[in-house]
Design an enzyme around this catalytic site. Structure first.
Site, PDB file in Angstrom:
ATOM      1  N   ASP A 140       0.853  -1.178   0.000  1.00  0.00           N
ATOM      2  CA  ASP A 140       0.000   0.000   0.000  1.00  0.00           C
ATOM      3  C   ASP A 140       0.902   1.245   0.000  1.00  0.00           C
ATOM      4  OD1 ASP A 140      -2.419   1.476   0.181  1.00  0.00           O
ATOM      5  OD2 ASP A 140      -2.137   1.680   2.343  1.00  0.00           O
ATOM      6  N   ASP A 156      -0.223   5.238   0.701  1.00  0.00           N
ATOM      7  CA  ASP A 156      -0.474   6.263   1.706  1.00  0.00           C
ATOM      8  C   ASP A 156      -0.528   5.630   3.093  1.00  0.00           C
ATOM      9  OD1 ASP A 156      -0.941   8.715   2.788  1.00  0.00           O
ATOM     10  OD2 ASP A 156      -2.999   8.905   2.088  1.00  0.00           O
ATOM     11  N   ASP A 188      -1.500  -0.315   6.097  1.00  0.00           N
ATOM     12  CA  ASP A 188      -1.712   0.377   7.364  1.00  0.00           C
ATOM     13  C   ASP A 188      -3.158   0.319   7.844  1.00  0.00           C
ATOM     14  OD1 ASP A 188      -2.483   2.174   5.198  1.00  0.00           O
ATOM     15  OD2 ASP A 188      -2.700   3.717   6.744  1.00  0.00           O
TER      16      ASP A 188
END
Length: 346
Positions: free
Chosen positions: A78, A80, A276
Site C-alpha cells: 500500500d 499512503d 496500514d
C-alpha cells in the site's frame, strides 16, 4: 514484464543519515507515547489482546515472523500511510525499495485510489526521491477496468464519476462514456461529485445499468488531515435509493489481490501484503490467503485491533523494520524463474 532490476548490485535509493534518524525518532515516539503501541497493564489484558501485542513486541515471535517476511519473493505494498503521508516520505521507505531491488524481489504498489494513473504515481514517488518504473503500480481503477473487461471482453459503455485515472483505465479496456443507456455506472474517487451527477447515477441504475464501485472506503483524508467523503459514501447513497448493491473491485476484495498476483507472477505463499489499514489491506490479505503485514505508520493503531475478528501475520512500527543486509534474502534468477513457473500452474 520485468518487476526487478537487471543487476543485484545497483543501489537505486541509497539510505541517508536523515532517514535513519527519522526512523529512530519514529520508533522512539511509538514506544513512548503516540501510537497506542504500549502494552496494556496485566490487569487489562485479555488473551486475544496479548496475542495482538506479541506480534509487535514479543522479541522471539515478532522477529521470527519478520524474518519470514524478508524471505518472501513478492511484495504487494500500500502507499499512503506506508510509503508516504501526503508529500512526506515515511521512515525506511527508500531503504525498503532499495532492499527489494538489491535482493531481486518483485514488488507492486497497490492503491485503492482510482484517481491517479500509474504514471502519475511514478512521478509522485520520483519527486519524493524514489525511482521505480511505471509497471510497479496498480490502482483500484485498473482493477475495475480489468473486471469489466472480464465481464464484457468486447467492451461496453459506462457512466463514470471520478478522476482521469479511472477514465483512462476504462478506455484502455474498451469502455466508453455514455450518459443515456450505459451498461454500467462506475463510481470512483474525486471532487467531480455533485447533486446532478449523483441523480443521474441513481436514474441510470434504476433503468438497469449495473452499479460498480472502485472501492467501499467511506472516508479519506485531505492534505491537511481532515476527513472527506470517499467512494463508498457516494456508492451508499446510490445503493439506498435504488435498493441495489454495488460490486466493488478494490481492497479488501480478493479480486484486486488476484490481479496483483497475476502481475507479480508468484503464488500466494511466496507473497505478502504490507498496509496500514485493518479493514482494507489486512482484510484483503486474509481473504486471499496472502500473509498480511500491518504497519503502525498510518490509519490503524494497536488499540484498534480489538475491533477486528482477525489479526495480521506480524505488526511493524513501519517499513523501516524490513530492510536487512543479510545476503540470505537475495533471490537468484533461477529461484525466481522456478517460482514463476510454479505459480503458472496454479
Amino acid at each position: 514484464m520485468s518487476l526487478s532490476p537487471a543487476s543485484d548490485n545497483v543501489v537505486i535509493n541509497p539510505p541517508s543519515d536523515d532517514t535513519r534518524d527519522l526512523a529512530a525518532e519514529f520508533a522512539q515516539r511509538m514506544t513512548v507515547n503516540g501510537s497506542g503501541a504500549d502494552t496494556p497493564s496485566k490487569q487489562q489484558v485479555s488473551p486475544s489482546v496479548a496475542k495482538d501485542y506479541a506480534l509487535l513486541r514479543d522479541p522471539a515471535y515478532h522477529n521470527k515472523r519478520l524474518e519470514q517476511i524478508r524471505q518472501k519473493k513478492g511484495y504487494i505494498i500500500d502507499m499512503d500511510g506506508v510509503i508516504y503521508h501526503g508529500t512526506k516520505l515515511l521512515p525506511g521507505a527508500k531503504e525498503l525499495v532499495d532492499f527489494l531491488h538489491k535482493n531481486n524481489k518483485r514488488f507492486l504498489f497497490l492503491t485503492n485510489n482510482s484517481a491517479p494513473t500509474p504514471r502519475e504515481l511514478q512521478q509522485k514517488l520520483h519527486r519524493l526521491g524514489i525511482d521505480v518504473t511505471e509497471d510497479h503500480f496498480f490502482t483500484a481503477g485498473q482493477a475495475t477496468a480489468e473486471f469489466l473487461h472480464s465481464q464484457m471482453p468486447e467492451g461496453g459503455t459506462v457512466y463514470a464519476i471520478g478522476e482521469p485515472g479511472l477514465a483512462y483505465a476504462l478506455y484502455e479496456k474498451g469502455f466508453f462514456m455514455n450518459d443515456h443507456n450505459p451498461d454500467y455506472v462506475v463510481l470512483g474517487e474525486g471532487s467531480a461529485y455533485n447533486y446532478e451527477r449523483l441523480t443521474k447515477a441513481v436514474q441510470l441504475v434504476g433503468q438497469g445499468a449495473k452499479l460498480i464501485a472502485t472501492n467501499l472506503d467511506v472516508e479519506n483524508l485531505d492534505s491537511k488531515g481532515n476527513k472527506i467523503p470517499s467512494c463508498g459514501a457516494f456508492a451508499a447513497c446510490v445503493e439506498v435509493i435504488t435498493k441495489t448493491k454495488a460490486f466493488f473491485c478494490g481492497k479488501p476484495s480478493a479480486l484486486i489481490m488476484r490481479y496483483a498476483q497475476r502481475v507479480l507472477g508468484l503464488s500466494r505463499a511466496e507473497t505478502c501484503i504490507i498496509g496500514d489499514r485493518m479493514d482494507t489491506d489486512i482484510a484483503a490479505g486474509i481473504s486471499s490467503e496472502i500473509d498480511p503485514v500491518l504497519v503502525l505508520s498510518g490509519v490503524t493503531a494497536m488499540d484498534d485491533l480489538a475491533q477486528f475478528a482477525y489479526r495480521p501475520y506480524v505488526i511493524l512500527g513501519g517499513v523501516y523494520e524490513i530492510p536487512n543486509d543479510d545476503k540470505k534474502h537475495t533471490i537468484s534468477v533461477e529461484e525466481m524463474e522456478d517460482a514463476s513457473r510454479r505459480a503458472s500452474y496454479l
